[in-house]
Enzyme design. Structure first.
Site, PDB file in Angstrom:
ATOM      1  N   GLY A  62       0.738  -1.196   0.017  1.00  0.00           N
ATOM      2  CA  GLY A  62      -0.038   0.005   0.091  1.00  0.00           C
ATOM      3  C   GLY A  62       0.901   1.073  -0.056  1.00  0.00           C
ATOM      4  CG  ASP A  63       3.327   1.834   3.113  1.00  0.00           C
ATOM      5  OD1 ASP A  63       2.282   1.860   3.533  1.00  0.00           O
ATOM      6  OD2 ASP A  63       4.286   0.830   3.700  1.00  0.00           O
TER       7      ASP A  63
HETATM    8  N1  ATP Z   1      -1.470 -10.484  -3.589  1.00  0.00           N
HETATM    9  C1  ATP Z   1      -1.178  -9.379  -4.576  1.00  0.00           C
HETATM   10  N2  ATP Z   1      -1.004  -9.460  -5.982  1.00  0.00           N
HETATM   11  C2  ATP Z   1      -0.896  -8.560  -6.779  1.00  0.00           C
HETATM   12  N3  ATP Z   1      -0.820  -7.258  -6.296  1.00  0.00           N
HETATM   13  C3  ATP Z   1      -1.035  -6.913  -5.128  1.00  0.00           C
HETATM   14  C4  ATP Z   1      -1.193  -7.956  -4.020  1.00  0.00           C
HETATM   15  N4  ATP Z   1      -1.233  -7.544  -2.919  1.00  0.00           N
HETATM   16  C5  ATP Z   1      -1.230  -6.047  -3.023  1.00  0.00           C
HETATM   17  N5  ATP Z   1      -0.865  -5.836  -4.252  1.00  0.00           N
HETATM   18  C6  ATP Z   1      -0.849  -4.311  -5.099  1.00  0.00           C
HETATM   19  O1  ATP Z   1      -0.330  -3.452  -4.049  1.00  0.00           O
HETATM   20  C7  ATP Z   1      -1.619  -2.641  -3.912  1.00  0.00           C
HETATM   21  C8  ATP Z   1      -1.675  -2.315  -2.463  1.00  0.00           C
HETATM   22  O2  ATP Z   1      -2.174  -3.358  -1.735  1.00  0.00           O
HETATM   23  P1  ATP Z   1      -3.128  -3.586  -0.635  1.00  0.00           P
HETATM   24  O3  ATP Z   1      -4.543  -3.144  -0.846  1.00  0.00           O
HETATM   25  O4  ATP Z   1      -2.532  -4.753   0.055  1.00  0.00           O
HETATM   26  O5  ATP Z   1      -2.503  -2.432   0.413  1.00  0.00           O
HETATM   27  P2  ATP Z   1      -2.423  -2.125   1.985  1.00  0.00           P
HETATM   28  O6  ATP Z   1      -3.514  -3.235   2.704  1.00  0.00           O
HETATM   29  O7  ATP Z   1      -2.461  -0.502   2.271  1.00  0.00           O
HETATM   30  O8  ATP Z   1      -0.824  -2.539   2.387  1.00  0.00           O
HETATM   31  P3  ATP Z   1       0.137  -2.102   3.430  1.00  0.00           P
HETATM   32  O9  ATP Z   1      -0.541  -1.233   4.399  1.00  0.00           O
HETATM   33  O10 ATP Z   1       0.622  -3.196   4.258  1.00  0.00           O
HETATM   34  O11 ATP Z   1       1.021  -1.519   2.581  1.00  0.00           O
HETATM   35  C9  ATP Z   1      -2.589  -3.215  -4.671  1.00  0.00           C
HETATM   36  O12 ATP Z   1      -3.587  -2.217  -5.007  1.00  0.00           O
HETATM   37  C10 ATP Z   1      -1.972  -3.925  -5.675  1.00  0.00           C
HETATM   38  O13 ATP Z   1      -1.611  -3.188  -6.714  1.00  0.00           O
HETATM   39 MG    MG Z   2      -2.101   0.349   3.990  1.00  0.00          MG
END
Ligand code: ATP
Ligand code: MG
Length: 302
Positions: A250-251
């Protein structure tokens, strides 16, 4: 300049383990320490993309010095404030069949320390961006992101908030340029499950109605959805690939989005998704070559 603020950074101590025996001695197969903290992750990926950035935040004690040294060693510019007491936390991540995290509370941040931070934020001017990312230490009010944005109001600083619950909710009235909830964070604010695309759009619209200009919803392996400041909805799927570590995805997405933001929403969203995927597909944070390669081959919009 893009500044990031990490109020409660950490050293992530990652250990590869077999089944844990509580009450016994367990041995890790491998261990490594990484600088952790959401704002620091954003700055790291921005630097790799060649975007000028400075990481701000509080560090304390010997672990704080180690964190600052590790950030510098990655070639990331930082200007951390030293707290007079306590120790920057070391968060233990146990990687076995499942991932288990043990996160410490972190050092106390006093009003005098916040006053020093406000002094530092005086340097922010029109056109600068401030990314507020991650959890707020328990010694501060959950409304602190909102307070910081209220303090900067009228200065033409673009604010990005990647936080959850109260800290995000209380920043919304300050009209942040971008918020980036993931599905769970959006559901928590919405107050119920969001199972359809239409539901996600409605919940993102609700955040816009509460003050956010652009809402980027990250959907893990399903990519992301953007409701931009005109109300237009864009949808981008993730690249195909095998996720090996989604910490910081996400970051990385926030960093990619900001790196592309001056080239229009389509580019911003695509670079954001590519950067998130590049991190998910690699053991650490995304590398520039991987982000650019995925950006070029990302499935088309829709
Ligand atoms: N399993 C996955 N396969 C492919 N792309 C992924 C996957 N997980 C994350 N991504 C990519 O990363 C982006 C951000 O992921 P996610 O929605 O998990 O963010 P988050 O929960 O805020 O993560 P964090 O806070 O741990 O950094 C997604 O929109 C996608 O582009
Ligand atoms: Mg996040």
């Amino acid at each position: 300049m893009i500044y990031t603020l990490t109020l409660n950074p950490a050293i992530d101590y990652v250990m590869e383990v077999g089944p844990i025996r509580w009450g016994g001695t367990n041995r890790a197969r491998q261990a490594a320490a990484w600088p952790g903290g959401k704002g620091i992750n954003v700055s790291t990926v921005l630097s790799r993309l060649g975007v000028e950035t400075v990481a701000l935040g509080f560090v304390a004690g010997a672990t704080g010095e180690a964190l600052a040294a590790a950030v510098a060693a990655q070639g990331v510019a930082a200007d951390f404030l030293r707290l007079p007491g306590g120790e920057t936390r070391v968060n233990v991540k146990l990687r076995g069949r499942e991932e288990t995290e043990l996160n410490a509370p972190g050092p106390h941040v006093a009003p005098e320390d916040m006053a020093r931070l406000y002094g530092q934020l005086e340097r922010l001017a029109r056109g600068d961006t401030l990314v507020l990312a991650g959890s707020v230490p328990s010694s501060l009010s959950p409304g602190v992101y909102g307070e910081i944005l209220a303090h900067l109001a009228g200065r033409g600083v673009r604010a990005v908030v990647d936080a959850e619950g109260e800290s995000l909710a209380r920043a919304l009235p300050c009209r942040p340029f971008l918020v980036k909830p993931n599905r769970a964070e959006l559901e928590a604010l919405w107050g119920g499950p969001l199972e359809t695309e239409a539901g996600l759009v409605r919940a993102a619209e609700a955040l816009r109605a509460r003050g956010a200009e652009n809402v980027l919803v990250s959907l893990g392996p399903e990519g992301a959805l953007l409701v931009d400041q005109t109300g237009a909805v864009r949808r981008r799927r993730a690249a195909p690939g095998r996720a090996v570590n989604t910490v910081g995805a996400g970051d990385s997405m926030v960093a990619g989005f900001l790196a592309g933001a001056d080239r229009g929403w389509e580019t911003a969203l695509a670079l954001g998704v590519a950067a998130g995927c590049a991190t998910a597909f690699s053991p650490g944070l995304a590398r520039r070559e991987d982000i650019l390669a995925l950006y070029r081959t990302l499935p088309p919009e829709g």
